[in-house]
Design a protein around this motif. Structure first.
Motif, PDB file in Angstrom:
ATOM      1  N   ALA A 247       2.482  48.232  47.632  1.00 58.57           N
ATOM      2  CA  ALA A 247       2.847  46.971  48.249  1.00 58.57           C
ATOM      3  C   ALA A 247       4.212  46.488  47.255  1.00 58.57           C
ATOM      4  CB  ALA A 247       1.691  46.208  48.405  1.00 58.57           C
ATOM      5  N   GLU A 248       3.875  46.414  46.027  1.00 59.09           N
ATOM      6  CA  GLU A 248       4.750  45.602  45.055  1.00 59.09           C
ATOM      7  C   GLU A 248       5.665  46.843  44.128  1.00 59.09           C
ATOM      8  OE1 GLU A 248       5.616  42.970  45.161  1.00 59.09           O
ATOM      9  OE2 GLU A 248       4.246  41.891  45.857  1.00 59.09           O
ATOM     10  N   GLY A 249       4.989  48.127  43.834  1.00 60.95           N
ATOM     11  CA  GLY A 249       5.760  48.924  43.055  1.00 60.95           C
ATOM     12  C   GLY A 249       6.587  49.656  43.988  1.00 60.95           C
TER      13      GLY A 249
ATOM     14  N   SER B 137      16.606  40.845  47.444  1.00 55.41           N
ATOM     15  CA  SER B 137      16.470  42.253  47.751  1.00 55.41           C
ATOM     16  C   SER B 137      15.098  42.782  48.076  1.00 55.41           C
ATOM     17  CB  SER B 137      17.398  43.376  47.050  1.00 55.41           C
ATOM     18  OG  SER B 137      17.372  44.624  47.405  1.00 55.41           O
ATOM     19  N   HIS B 138      14.355  42.616  46.843  1.00 53.71           N
ATOM     20  CA  HIS B 138      12.914  42.942  46.770  1.00 53.71           C
ATOM     21  C   HIS B 138      12.172  42.358  47.890  1.00 53.71           C
ATOM     22  CE1 HIS B 138       9.145  43.542  44.489  1.00 53.71           C
ATOM     23  NE2 HIS B 138       8.988  42.489  45.006  1.00 53.71           N
ATOM     24  N   GLU B 139      12.408  40.869  48.106  1.00 52.17           N
ATOM     25  CA  GLU B 139      11.410  40.291  49.235  1.00 52.17           C
ATOM     26  C   GLU B 139      11.831  40.681  50.341  1.00 52.17           C
ATOM     27  OE1 GLU B 139       9.018  38.757  47.772  1.00 52.17           O
ATOM     28  OE2 GLU B 139       9.951  38.514  45.895  1.00 52.17           O
ATOM     29  N   PHE B 140      13.062  40.974  50.633  1.00 48.85           N
ATOM     30  CA  PHE B 140      13.295  41.703  52.148  1.00 48.85           C
ATOM     31  C   PHE B 140      12.651  43.075  52.576  1.00 48.85           C
ATOM     32  CE2 PHE B 140      16.310  42.743  55.474  1.00 48.85           C
ATOM     33  CZ  PHE B 140      15.704  42.178  56.624  1.00 48.85           C
ATOM     34  N   VAL B 141      12.391  43.799  51.107  1.00 48.31           N
ATOM     35  CA  VAL B 141      11.799  44.975  51.495  1.00 48.31           C
ATOM     36  C   VAL B 141      10.449  44.751  52.015  1.00 48.31           C
ATOM     37  CG1 VAL B 141      10.741  47.018  50.326  1.00 48.31           C
ATOM     38  CG2 VAL B 141      12.955  46.427  49.674  1.00 48.31           C
ATOM     39  N   HIS B 142       9.787  43.513  51.384  1.00 49.02           N
ATOM     40  CA  HIS B 142       8.491  43.186  52.009  1.00 49.02           C
ATOM     41  C   HIS B 142       8.394  42.825  53.472  1.00 49.02           C
ATOM     42  CE1 HIS B 142       6.256  43.277  48.164  1.00 49.02           C
ATOM     43  NE2 HIS B 142       6.750  42.422  47.612  1.00 49.02           N
ATOM     44  N   ALA B 143       9.598  42.568  54.068  1.00 49.93           N
ATOM     45  CA  ALA B 143       9.364  42.270  55.500  1.00 49.93           C
ATOM     46  C   ALA B 143       8.965  43.341  56.358  1.00 49.93           C
ATOM     47  CB  ALA B 143      10.841  41.684  56.238  1.00 49.93           C
TER      48      ALA B 143
ATOM     49  N   TYR C  28       1.488  46.685  37.956  1.00 50.71           N
ATOM     50  CA  TYR C  28       1.494  47.721  38.943  1.00 50.71           C
ATOM     51  C   TYR C  28       2.841  47.758  39.521  1.00 50.71           C
ATOM     52  CZ  TYR C  28       0.049  43.180  40.760  1.00 50.71           C
ATOM     53  OH  TYR C  28      -0.150  42.011  40.812  1.00 50.71           O
ATOM     54  N   TYR C  29       3.707  46.824  39.220  1.00 48.95           N
ATOM     55  CA  TYR C  29       5.220  46.665  39.745  1.00 48.95           C
ATOM     56  C   TYR C  29       6.016  47.666  39.243  1.00 48.95           C
ATOM     57  CZ  TYR C  29       4.895  41.735  41.687  1.00 48.95           C
ATOM     58  OH  TYR C  29       4.250  40.729  42.445  1.00 48.95           O
ATOM     59  N   ALA C  30       5.873  47.731  37.863  1.00 52.41           N
ATOM     60  CA  ALA C  30       6.617  48.954  37.174  1.00 52.41           C
ATOM     61  C   ALA C  30       6.048  50.248  37.182  1.00 52.41           C
ATOM     62  CB  ALA C  30       6.823  48.441  35.401  1.00 52.41           C
TER      63      ALA C  30
ATOM     64  N   MET D   3       8.659  35.028  46.952  1.00 51.62           N
ATOM     65  CA  MET D   3       7.461  35.329  47.461  1.00 51.62           C
ATOM     66  C   MET D   3       7.784  35.797  49.028  1.00 51.62           C
ATOM     67  SD  MET D   3       4.283  35.775  47.304  1.00 51.62           S
ATOM     68  CE  MET D   3       3.907  34.987  46.010  1.00 51.62           C
ATOM     69  N   GLU D   4       7.015  36.979  49.611  1.00 58.14           N
ATOM     70  CA  GLU D   4       7.299  37.624  50.826  1.00 58.14           C
ATOM     71  C   GLU D   4       6.459  36.591  51.626  1.00 58.14           C
ATOM     72  OE1 GLU D   4       5.785  38.925  48.106  1.00 58.14           O
ATOM     73  OE2 GLU D   4       4.044  39.473  48.558  1.00 58.14           O
ATOM     74  N   HIS D   5       7.107  36.940  53.057  1.00 57.47           N
ATOM     75  CA  HIS D   5       6.421  36.159  54.189  1.00 57.47           C
ATOM     76  C   HIS D   5       7.038  36.940  55.343  1.00 57.47           C
ATOM     77  CE1 HIS D   5       4.699  32.784  51.854  1.00 57.47           C
ATOM     78  NE2 HIS D   5       5.836  32.903  51.336  1.00 57.47           N
TER      79      HIS D   5
END
Ligand code: ZN
Length: 630
Positions: free
Chosen positions: A342-344, A308-314, A414-416, A282-284
């Motif tokens: 946001a997620e995809g 890696s995924h969560e850090f893109v969210h930063a 919406y991820y894929a 989970m991103e924060h």
């Protein structure tokens, strides 16, 4: 930032009065500081019954004017379904500052109303049960307290802009605290500038391993990175994972062009890989909560992908952010049409950053993309809506639990979906606009909406694409067809630019329309609704039907099913016999060809790529460890 009790906030070199003066100056510059022991909102958290997953929490509100409604959240940022966190709260009582009991009324399941006494202080004490360690819920046991704030803390409307203080009382003396909250001046005590920041700050208390390093971007800005790892493995595993993160992080910084300005200068990877955890990430704003039941060693450090995924969210979602999520309303589901971005897009860049850092192969990256493409392109969901519509359905998809059954064929994750859209857009931009890539689009979104702290509307994403490419018709066309609509571009020529071949993985293999069947005693039962239009669907077969025979082959086990399937040929008519709700049916069935796609390097197909194609591939995916020599 903060991992308390380990390092002072400004480093070991600064001590005593000098450090305090400097800290005070820095805090005033930001217009915020530790509110001290008289904070308007205060929490005290202890774990006397940790082995039975209980916390004792006292929440204090000061300067209360009238009846105070205290409530548990019903939603949590990053997880879009409604969650009834109030179900885990019990033994609730209220008192004033002197301990005199206050009357508590309960008008609805999620909240309690307390009438304050004359001193204006309301102190609510409650027990919290918590035993789900992931990115949304909380888990308390003798090894850790893994806390996601919306699942843990009662809050009161009207205190949104008041600072908060929280004090923890560790169950075990070895427990330390990992959180993005800044430390306050007392042991195991932290503060938040306001309600939204507090709720965004997951906290792990355990005997975790800690690693710390610095990263400096091209502009010379430096941030501190921390890994707080709760994992049964050796110290060497923490070293190895930190080394991987150190190699990975600069790729993200290069993608967006600079580090975000982390509040308090620090970003923390909180990684919880204990057997009792559930897999999640989970991103924060200044941290991520990563969890999973298997250790780093057991998964051979595959957890790097989620990190890696969560850090893109930063950048993407914690800073450039859909306006619909800002501020987050914790009393209901918060829908936005922009989760495909946001997620995809994050789901595209997560594996791409791993690849570019050299820690994943080109083939692994291509397998990831081909899996998403098979799911989105060959599934039925797209005929029920495009990426915006699928984003708006998130409250019914993302960790939503229902008793009645759902028709999964009407949705696409919406991820894929966003992932394959990002893949197409990246390759399309590279084809049409010399010198530009999707990275330029991400950098512009970061600059205009992230660094500028301006939440975006769906139309802003289209405008930004028009601005980056200088081609309004291109941006309008792409959004109209593939973001508002559900058309997908033709991937084969896009991938061919990089010397890659998109093709059916097993074109001679028969396919009937389900991925899953399950053995139920001596019977074989269809475990999902067959895909609309597929052979089984057209033959009238539905979920839970018992398959008796495929053509001449009687079916009584998964092995029979697999065996029969291998004997069937695409296009060759046969029959299926099945039992549906007491009715035995025999229907004609014509197997289709397996629609599973694969993306392979042209050099493995006997058609060597050109030097131009290889150069394209390298600009996109980074140097290939299997690069052919010409
Ligand atoms: Zn995500």
């Amino acid at each position: 930032m903060s991992i308390d009790r380990i390092r002072p906030p400004l480093g070991r070199a600064l001590i005593g009065a000098a450090a305090l003066a400097l800290a005070a100056t820095a805090a005033r510059a930001q217009g915020e500081r530790d509110p001290g022991p008289d904070a308007p909102v205060q929490y005290d958290v202890s774990f006397p019954n940790a082995v039975h997953h209980e916390a004792q929490i006292t929440a204090t509100w000061r300067h209360v004017g009238g009846p105070l409604k205290v409530q548990m959240s019903r939603s949590s940022p990053g997880r879009y379904a409604v969650h009834e966190f109030a179900k885990n709260v019990y033994s609730l009582s209220a008192a004033d500052a002197r301990g005199q009991p206050l009357k508590v009324e309960r008008a609805e399941p999620y909240s309690w109303t307390v009438v304050p006494g004359r001193d204006g202080t309301v102190r609510v004490t409650y027990t919290l049960f918590a035993d789900w360690g992931d990115g949304t819920y909380a888990q308390i046991d003798a090894t850790h307290a893994h806390l996601n704030m919306p699942a843990v803390f009662l809050w009161a409307a009207g205190y949104d802009h008041q600072p908060i203080r929280v004090r923890f009382h560790p169950f075990d003396r070895k427990w330390k605290v990992a959180t993005q909250l800044p430390p306050a001046g007392e042991p195991d005590t932290f503060w938040a500038r306001d309600f939204q920041y507090f709720m965004d700050s997951p906290t792990e208390l355990s005997d975790f391993k800690l690693r710390e390093w610095q990263v400096t971007d091209a502009a010379g800005h430096t941030a501190t990175f921390r890994l707080a790892l709760h994992d049964p493995g050796a110290e060497a595993d923490a070293d190895a994972f930190a080394a991987k993160l150190k190699t990975l992080v600069p790729q993200h910084v290069a993608l967006f062009g600079e580090l975000p300005k982390f509040d308090y200068g620090t970003y923390t990877f909180i990684a919880d890989y204990m057997a009792q955890d559930a897999g999640d990430g989970m991103e924060h704003r200044n941290s991520t909560m990563l969890s999973g039941a298997q250790s780093l060693e057991r998964r051979n450090f595959a957890q790097l992908g989620a990190a890696s995924h969560e850090f893109v969210h930063a950048w993407n979602v914690k800073r450039f952010r859909p306006a619909e999520l800002e501020p987050f309303d914790f009393t209901r589901a918060d829908p936005t049409p922009s989760l495909w971005m946001a997620e995809g897009f994050t789901n595209y860049y997560g594996p791409l950053m791993v690849r570019r850092s050299g820690q994943g192969s080109v083939d692994e990256f291509l397998d990831d993309m081909a899996g998403a493409l098979t799911y989105v392109q060959t599934g039925a969901g797209r005929s029920y809506g495009g990426p915006q519509e699928m984003s708006l359905r998130a409250p019914f998809l993302d960790a939503a639990v229902s008793i009645d059954r759902t028709n999964a064929n009407t949705t696409v994750s919406y991820y894929a979906y966003g992932q394959v859209l990002a893949l197409a857009l990246d390759l399309e931009i590279r084809r049409q606009f010399k010198g530009l890539t999707l990275d330029d689009y991400m950098r512009r979104l970061w600059r205009d909406f992230g660094a500028a702290a301006r939440p975006y509307r769906p139309a802003d994403l289209r405008e930004t694409l028009a601005a980056v490419t200088g081609d309004r018709a291109f941006a309008d066309g792409f959004f109209k067809a593939s973001v508002e609509g559900s058309a997908l571009p033709d991937y084969a020529p896009l991938l061919a630019q990089a010397g890659l071949v998109l093709r059916a993985k097993s074109p001679t293999k028969a396919w009937l329309g389900v991925r899953r069947v399950k053995a139920d005693g001596p019977e074989l039962v269809v475990d999902q609704i067959p895909q609309p239009g597929s052979p089984l669907y057209l033959a009238g077969v539905d979920r839970d039907d018992r398959i008796l025979a495929l053509g001449r082959f009687p079916i009584a086990s998964e092995a029979d099913w697999t065996d029969a399937l291998s004997r069937l040929k695409p296009g060759e008519p046969t029959t299926v016999r099945y039992v549906q709700r007491g009715r035995t049916v025999e229907a004609p069935l014509t197997p289709a060809a397996d629609p599973t796609l694969e993306i392979v390097r042209a050099e493995t197909t006997g058609e060597p790529p050109t030097a131009g194609q290889l150069a394209f591939r390298e600009r996109w995916l980074g140097p290939d460890e299997k690069k052919p020599t010409h």
